[in-house]
Structure formats: C-alpha cells, structure tokens
Design an enzyme around this catalytic site. Structure first.
Site, PDB file in Angstrom:
ATOM      1  N   ARG A   1       0.303  -1.048   0.414  1.00 17.40           N
ATOM      2  CA  ARG A   1       0.163   0.391  -0.067  1.00 17.40           C
ATOM      3  C   ARG A   1       0.811   1.390  -0.131  1.00 17.40           C
ATOM      4  O   ARG A   1       1.955   1.750   1.085  1.00 17.40           O
ATOM      5  CB  ARG A   1      -1.007   0.034   1.307  1.00 17.40           C
ATOM      6  CG  ARG A   1      -1.831  -1.088   1.752  1.00 17.40           C
ATOM      7  CD  ARG A   1      -3.083  -0.875   2.391  1.00 17.40           C
ATOM      8  NE  ARG A   1      -2.990  -0.273   3.781  1.00 17.40           N
ATOM      9  CZ  ARG A   1      -3.536   0.875   4.193  1.00 17.40           C
ATOM     10  NH1 ARG A   1      -4.906   0.694   4.361  1.00 17.40           N
ATOM     11  NH2 ARG A   1      -2.989   0.140   5.753  1.00 17.40           N
TER      12      ARG A   1
ATOM     13  N   THR B   1      -1.836   7.749   0.116  1.00 17.19           N
ATOM     14  CA  THR B   1      -2.810   7.379  -1.237  1.00 17.19           C
ATOM     15  C   THR B   1      -3.765   6.292  -0.408  1.00 17.19           C
ATOM     16  O   THR B   1      -4.682   5.970  -0.420  1.00 17.19           O
ATOM     17  CB  THR B   1      -2.750   7.489  -2.602  1.00 17.19           C
ATOM     18  OG1 THR B   1      -1.882   6.205  -2.305  1.00 17.19           O
ATOM     19  CG2 THR B   1      -2.080   8.084  -3.043  1.00 17.19           C
TER      20      THR B   1
ATOM     21  N   ASP C   1       0.383  -3.678  11.838  1.00 21.59           N
ATOM     22  CA  ASP C   1       0.764  -4.196  10.535  1.00 21.59           C
ATOM     23  C   ASP C   1       1.409  -5.327  10.708  1.00 21.59           C
ATOM     24  O   ASP C   1       1.984  -6.051  11.330  1.00 21.59           O
ATOM     25  CB  ASP C   1       1.976  -3.035  10.250  1.00 21.59           C
ATOM     26  CG  ASP C   1       2.084  -3.668   8.849  1.00 21.59           C
ATOM     27  OD1 ASP C   1       2.157  -4.308   8.700  1.00 21.59           O
ATOM     28  OD2 ASP C   1       2.303  -2.847   8.115  1.00 21.59           O
TER      29      ASP C   1
ATOM     30  N   ASP D   1       4.724  -6.654   8.894  1.00 25.11           N
ATOM     31  CA  ASP D   1       6.183  -6.240  10.401  1.00 25.11           C
ATOM     32  C   ASP D   1       5.789  -7.077  11.648  1.00 25.11           C
ATOM     33  O   ASP D   1       7.498  -8.061  12.562  1.00 25.11           O
ATOM     34  CB  ASP D   1       5.400  -4.819  10.556  1.00 25.11           C
ATOM     35  CG  ASP D   1       5.967  -4.104  10.315  1.00 25.11           C
ATOM     36  OD1 ASP D   1       6.459  -4.170   8.642  1.00 25.11           O
ATOM     37  OD2 ASP D   1       5.458  -2.487   9.780  1.00 25.11           O
TER      38      ASP D   1
END
Ligand code: PRP
Ligand code: URA
Length: 209
Positions: free
Chosen positions: A104, A108, A200, A203
């Site tokens: 991603r 945006t 995340d 991660d």
C-alpha cells in the site's frame, strides 16, 4: 452478491485475541497466523468435490470418498499473506502456490503491484487468496482482478481481520468471490488501519518495522 462467512469458532476467536495483543512477539504471532489459517481453511474448503474410490482395508474392499478433480492454488498477497500459506498446505499438501506482490502506498493507501506469478493453467483450479488484513479492500480487489486476468475463475478470499469498509468494497468489486473472515472489526482510522485490528500484520509476522 458474494457469500461472506464470518468465523465464530471459539478457537479462532481465542487465537485472534492473542494476535491483537501488542505484547505478542514475532514467533508466537507467526505460529498463530498459521494455526488460524488452518482452522479457517478447514471451513473454506468444505465444498471440495469428492469422488468414490475403491480401497482395500485389511478386512475387505470398500468404496470410500477422496478429493477429486480440481486442484487447489493458494495465492498469498505478499508479504503478510505468506504467513497463512503453511496452515493451508498442511490441509492440502498437493496445492500449488502462486504469489502476488502488492504494497500500500502510505499516503494514498492504494495498492502498488510489484510481482505476479501464478500456477499455470489456473482456469480449473480452486484458488484460495490469503491476506490476514482486509482494510480498504484495495489490495484484495487488485489481486483478485489480476488472478481473473490470468484466467482464474473459482476464487475464495481468506482474511483474519476485516474492516466493514473493505468487506463492502470487495463484495461490490468481485461479487462472485467467496469471502472468509476471521473477525469483522469496527472501522478504519484516518491512516486506513483497522481498529481495533492488530497493527501491521506484515511487520508483526516478519519482525520488521
Ligand atoms: C497490508 C495487508 C494487506 C493490505 C491491506 O499489506 O497485508 O495486503 O495492507 O490493506 P488494504 O485493504 O487497504 O489494501 P501492506 O501493504 O502493509 O504490505 P506488507 O504485507 O508487505 O506489509
Ligand atoms: N494493513 C495492516 O497490516 N494492518 C491494517 O490495519 C491495515 C492494513
């Protein structure tokens, strides 16, 4: 519209709660993602076609069911979707594995493609797309569009946590896809992260930041 299956199983919910905990370390996080994928895969593959085959037991011959025909392709969305592959491979070790690389854009929040390699031919396979997180839905929508461009037809999407926004977008973009969700969370925040979510996923699976 797509068929959406929201998991309610206590084992899956228990494991997702441990994933959410910010104190859960990489090792445990990675194992739990695999276990949840296996439990969800058990449900998602409950419509695999079977056929009667003859088997000789130590006592006699009998007709018995085995999985038939259509082969499975697991397609993780890199990186985080990789964490779900082994759990499903434990159920169907003969599956082929494709890869779609997307990340991603942080500003945006739209997906940027960087890799696509799928088993060929893909047309006849049951395709299980994996990604632990369905946030805006952009990555899943894009990945499934790529698979369809390559000829993929019977597609299932499996995620551990979904935001309502992403689920709606995915259903609208790909109404033919069956969607399996471990838990439907409350909403996205202004950074397009799922709340309460688990942070995340990539991660936390790979120990990066
Ligand atoms: C995460 C996640 C999904 C995507 C979800 O990946 O694993 O692929 O974001 O967001 P969306 O629904 O808004 O598209 P990320 O882009 O962080 O890449 P990574 O797996 O390499 O960490
Ligand atoms: N990607 C993640 O890994 N987590 C989110 O909450 C949203 C996108």
């Amino acid at each position: 519209m797509s068929k959406v299956y929201i998991n309610k199983h206590p084992l899956v919910q228990h494991k997702i709660s441990i994933l959410r905990d910010k104190n859960t370390g990489t090792n445990e996080f990675r194992s739990l993602v695999g276990e949840i994928a296996m439990l969800m895969g058990y449900e998602a593959l409950n419509d695999l076609p079977t056929e009667e085959v003859e088997v000789e037991t130590p006592l006699e011959k009998c007709m018995t069911e085995m999985i038939s025909g259509r082969k499975i392709a697991i397609v993780p969305i890199l990186r985080a979707g990789l964490g779900m592959v082994d759990g499903i491979l434990q159920l169907v070790p003969a599956s082929k594995v494709g890869h779609i690389g997307l990340y991603r854009n942080e500003e945006t929040h739209t997906p940027v493609e960087y890799y696509c390699k799928l088993p060929s031919p893909i047309e006849e396979r049951i395709i299980v797309v994996t990604d632990p997180m369905l946030a805006t839905g952009g990555s899943a929508i894009d990945a499934i569009s790529q698979i369809k461009k390559h000829g993929g037809k019977k597609i299932k999407f499996m995620c551990i946590i979904a935001a309502p926004e992403g689920l709606k977008a995915l259903e609208e973009a790909h109404p033919d896809v069956q969607i399996y969700v471990g838990h439907l969370d409350r909403q996205l925040n202004s950074d397009a992260y799922i709340c309460p979510g688990l942070g995340d996923a990539g991660d936390r699976i790979f120990g990066t930041k």
